[in-house]
Design a protein around this motif. Structure first.
Motif, PDB file in Angstrom:
ATOM      1  N   ALA A 124     -35.471 -25.959  38.496  1.00 24.58           N
ATOM      2  CA  ALA A 124     -35.957 -26.301  37.181  1.00 24.58           C
ATOM      3  C   ALA A 124     -35.069 -25.564  36.078  1.00 24.58           C
ATOM      4  O   ALA A 124     -34.668 -26.083  35.158  1.00 24.58           O
ATOM      5  N   VAL A 125     -34.675 -24.247  36.502  1.00 29.21           N
ATOM      6  CA  VAL A 125     -33.962 -23.558  35.557  1.00 29.21           C
ATOM      7  C   VAL A 125     -32.492 -24.041  35.390  1.00 29.21           C
ATOM      8  O   VAL A 125     -31.953 -24.317  34.373  1.00 29.21           O
ATOM      9  N   ILE A 126     -32.068 -24.371  36.686  1.00 26.63           N
ATOM     10  CA  ILE A 126     -30.675 -25.088  36.585  1.00 26.63           C
ATOM     11  C   ILE A 126     -30.362 -26.556  36.085  1.00 26.63           C
ATOM     12  O   ILE A 126     -29.470 -26.753  35.306  1.00 26.63           O
ATOM     13  N   PHE A 127     -31.814 -27.253  36.047  1.00 26.16           N
ATOM     14  CA  PHE A 127     -31.789 -28.413  35.287  1.00 26.16           C
ATOM     15  C   PHE A 127     -31.852 -28.258  34.028  1.00 26.16           C
ATOM     16  O   PHE A 127     -31.135 -29.030  33.261  1.00 26.16           O
ATOM     17  N   ILE A 138     -28.670 -41.603  30.431  1.00 27.14           N
ATOM     18  CA  ILE A 138     -29.253 -42.801  31.521  1.00 27.14           C
ATOM     19  C   ILE A 138     -29.579 -41.792  32.915  1.00 27.14           C
ATOM     20  O   ILE A 138     -30.619 -42.196  33.540  1.00 27.14           O
ATOM     21  N   PHE A 139     -28.863 -40.939  33.175  1.00 20.04           N
ATOM     22  CA  PHE A 139     -29.005 -40.139  34.207  1.00 20.04           C
ATOM     23  C   PHE A 139     -30.207 -39.416  34.260  1.00 20.04           C
ATOM     24  O   PHE A 139     -30.972 -39.190  35.413  1.00 20.04           O
ATOM     25  N   PHE A 140     -30.748 -38.935  32.963  1.00 21.02           N
ATOM     26  CA  PHE A 140     -31.847 -38.217  32.759  1.00 21.02           C
ATOM     27  C   PHE A 140     -33.106 -39.098  33.366  1.00 21.02           C
ATOM     28  O   PHE A 140     -34.102 -38.601  34.166  1.00 21.02           O
ATOM     29  N   TRP A 141     -33.064 -40.450  32.914  1.00 23.90           N
ATOM     30  CA  TRP A 141     -34.346 -41.154  33.254  1.00 23.90           C
ATOM     31  C   TRP A 141     -34.144 -41.532  34.717  1.00 23.90           C
ATOM     32  O   TRP A 141     -35.305 -41.676  35.404  1.00 23.90           O
TER      33      TRP A 141
END
Length: 254
Positions: A124-127, A138-141
């Motif tokens: 979660a921290v790295i993201f 688009i990579f997020f979705w």
């Protein structure tokens, strides 16, 4: 932007705008319906939190309901301002919330108790840092969809091992609201050019917010029922008006 109404927040800096004219009703709220439609999600998450606390569920469920509220508040700020920073305040909690769901779904059968929360926390921290620096599009979705898909097999397993009719209904409500909300999201996203010429905007993205508020509530209550079953707390589904909730009876030693 509506005639005669200026933007309090300045030019739009977010990477996405949705199918709603900006600053129609107030100079402080860019997308009025997309902003206000998060209120039901906050209310439902608060109700779920009260149930989790009063029934003395594990802290993971209190944190889950609080994360639902944080996500809805982040979404309100994003749609009210259409600023890049507030957009990340919406998108990053979306991923954090799904990581929390992964923990709740899979941790009961994980033999090394400290490894899963440690890994998910670091992920979660790295993201969050990477998303801030790189600004995923688009990579997020695609990433978010993948994390959501990882939850489905486990939810299905819990469903088939649940025999209580009212508890299974919670899972069915969860699935139904997920499908309807997703269709509203796609309708608003893919047909926006056509909708902009309609006399009436059905506000598909705002409907997504409202329905997903109920979706999270049903999902959380179903998971609370399953967890109570695992712990031998004799769960049953009661109703407060039209709202189902899980009531448990812990043994005295617990």
């Amino acid at each position: 932007m509506a005639d005669g109404i200026s933007s309090f927040w300045g030019p739009v800096t977010s990477t996405h705008e949705w199918c709603e004219p900006n600053y129609v009703y107030s100079s402080y709220i860019a997308e009025f319906f997309n902003t206000m439609s998060n209120i039901p999600a906050i209310v439902l998450a608060f109700v779920g939190l009260l149930i989790a606390v009063t029934q003395r569920f594990e802290k993971r469920f209190s944190i889950l309901h609080i994360s639902n509220m944080i996500l809805a508040i982040g979404s309100m700020l994003y749609h009210a301002t259409l600023q890049r920073m507030q957009q990340q305040g919406d998108e990053t909690p979306m991923v954090w919330e799904m990581l929390l769901y992964l923990y709740i779904l899979y941790s009961p059968d994980w033999h090394y108790r400290s490894t899963m929360p440690t890994f998910l926390f670091l992920y979660a921290v790295i993201f969050a840092i990477t998303h801030y620096v790189v600004r995923f599009g688009i990579f997020f979705w695609l990433h978010y969809a993948l994390v959501c898909l990882l939850c489905i097999p486990r939810m299905y397993m819990y469903y088939i091992y649940t025999h209580d009719r009212l508890a299974k209904r919670l899972a069915k409500f969860y699935l139904a609201t997920l499908i309807v909300a997703s269709l509203c999201w796609l309708f608003d996203r893919l047909l926006c050019k056509d909708i902009s010429h309609w006399y009436f905007n059905p506000q598909g993205h705002a409907l997504w917010h409202v329905i997903m508020g109920f979706n999270s509530y049903f999902a959380n209550e179903f998971l609370m029922y399953c967890r109570a079953q695992q712990r031998g707390w004799n769960p049953r589904v009661n109703h407060l008006g039209i709202f189902p909730y899980v009531k448990i009876a812990k043994p005295k030693e617990q």
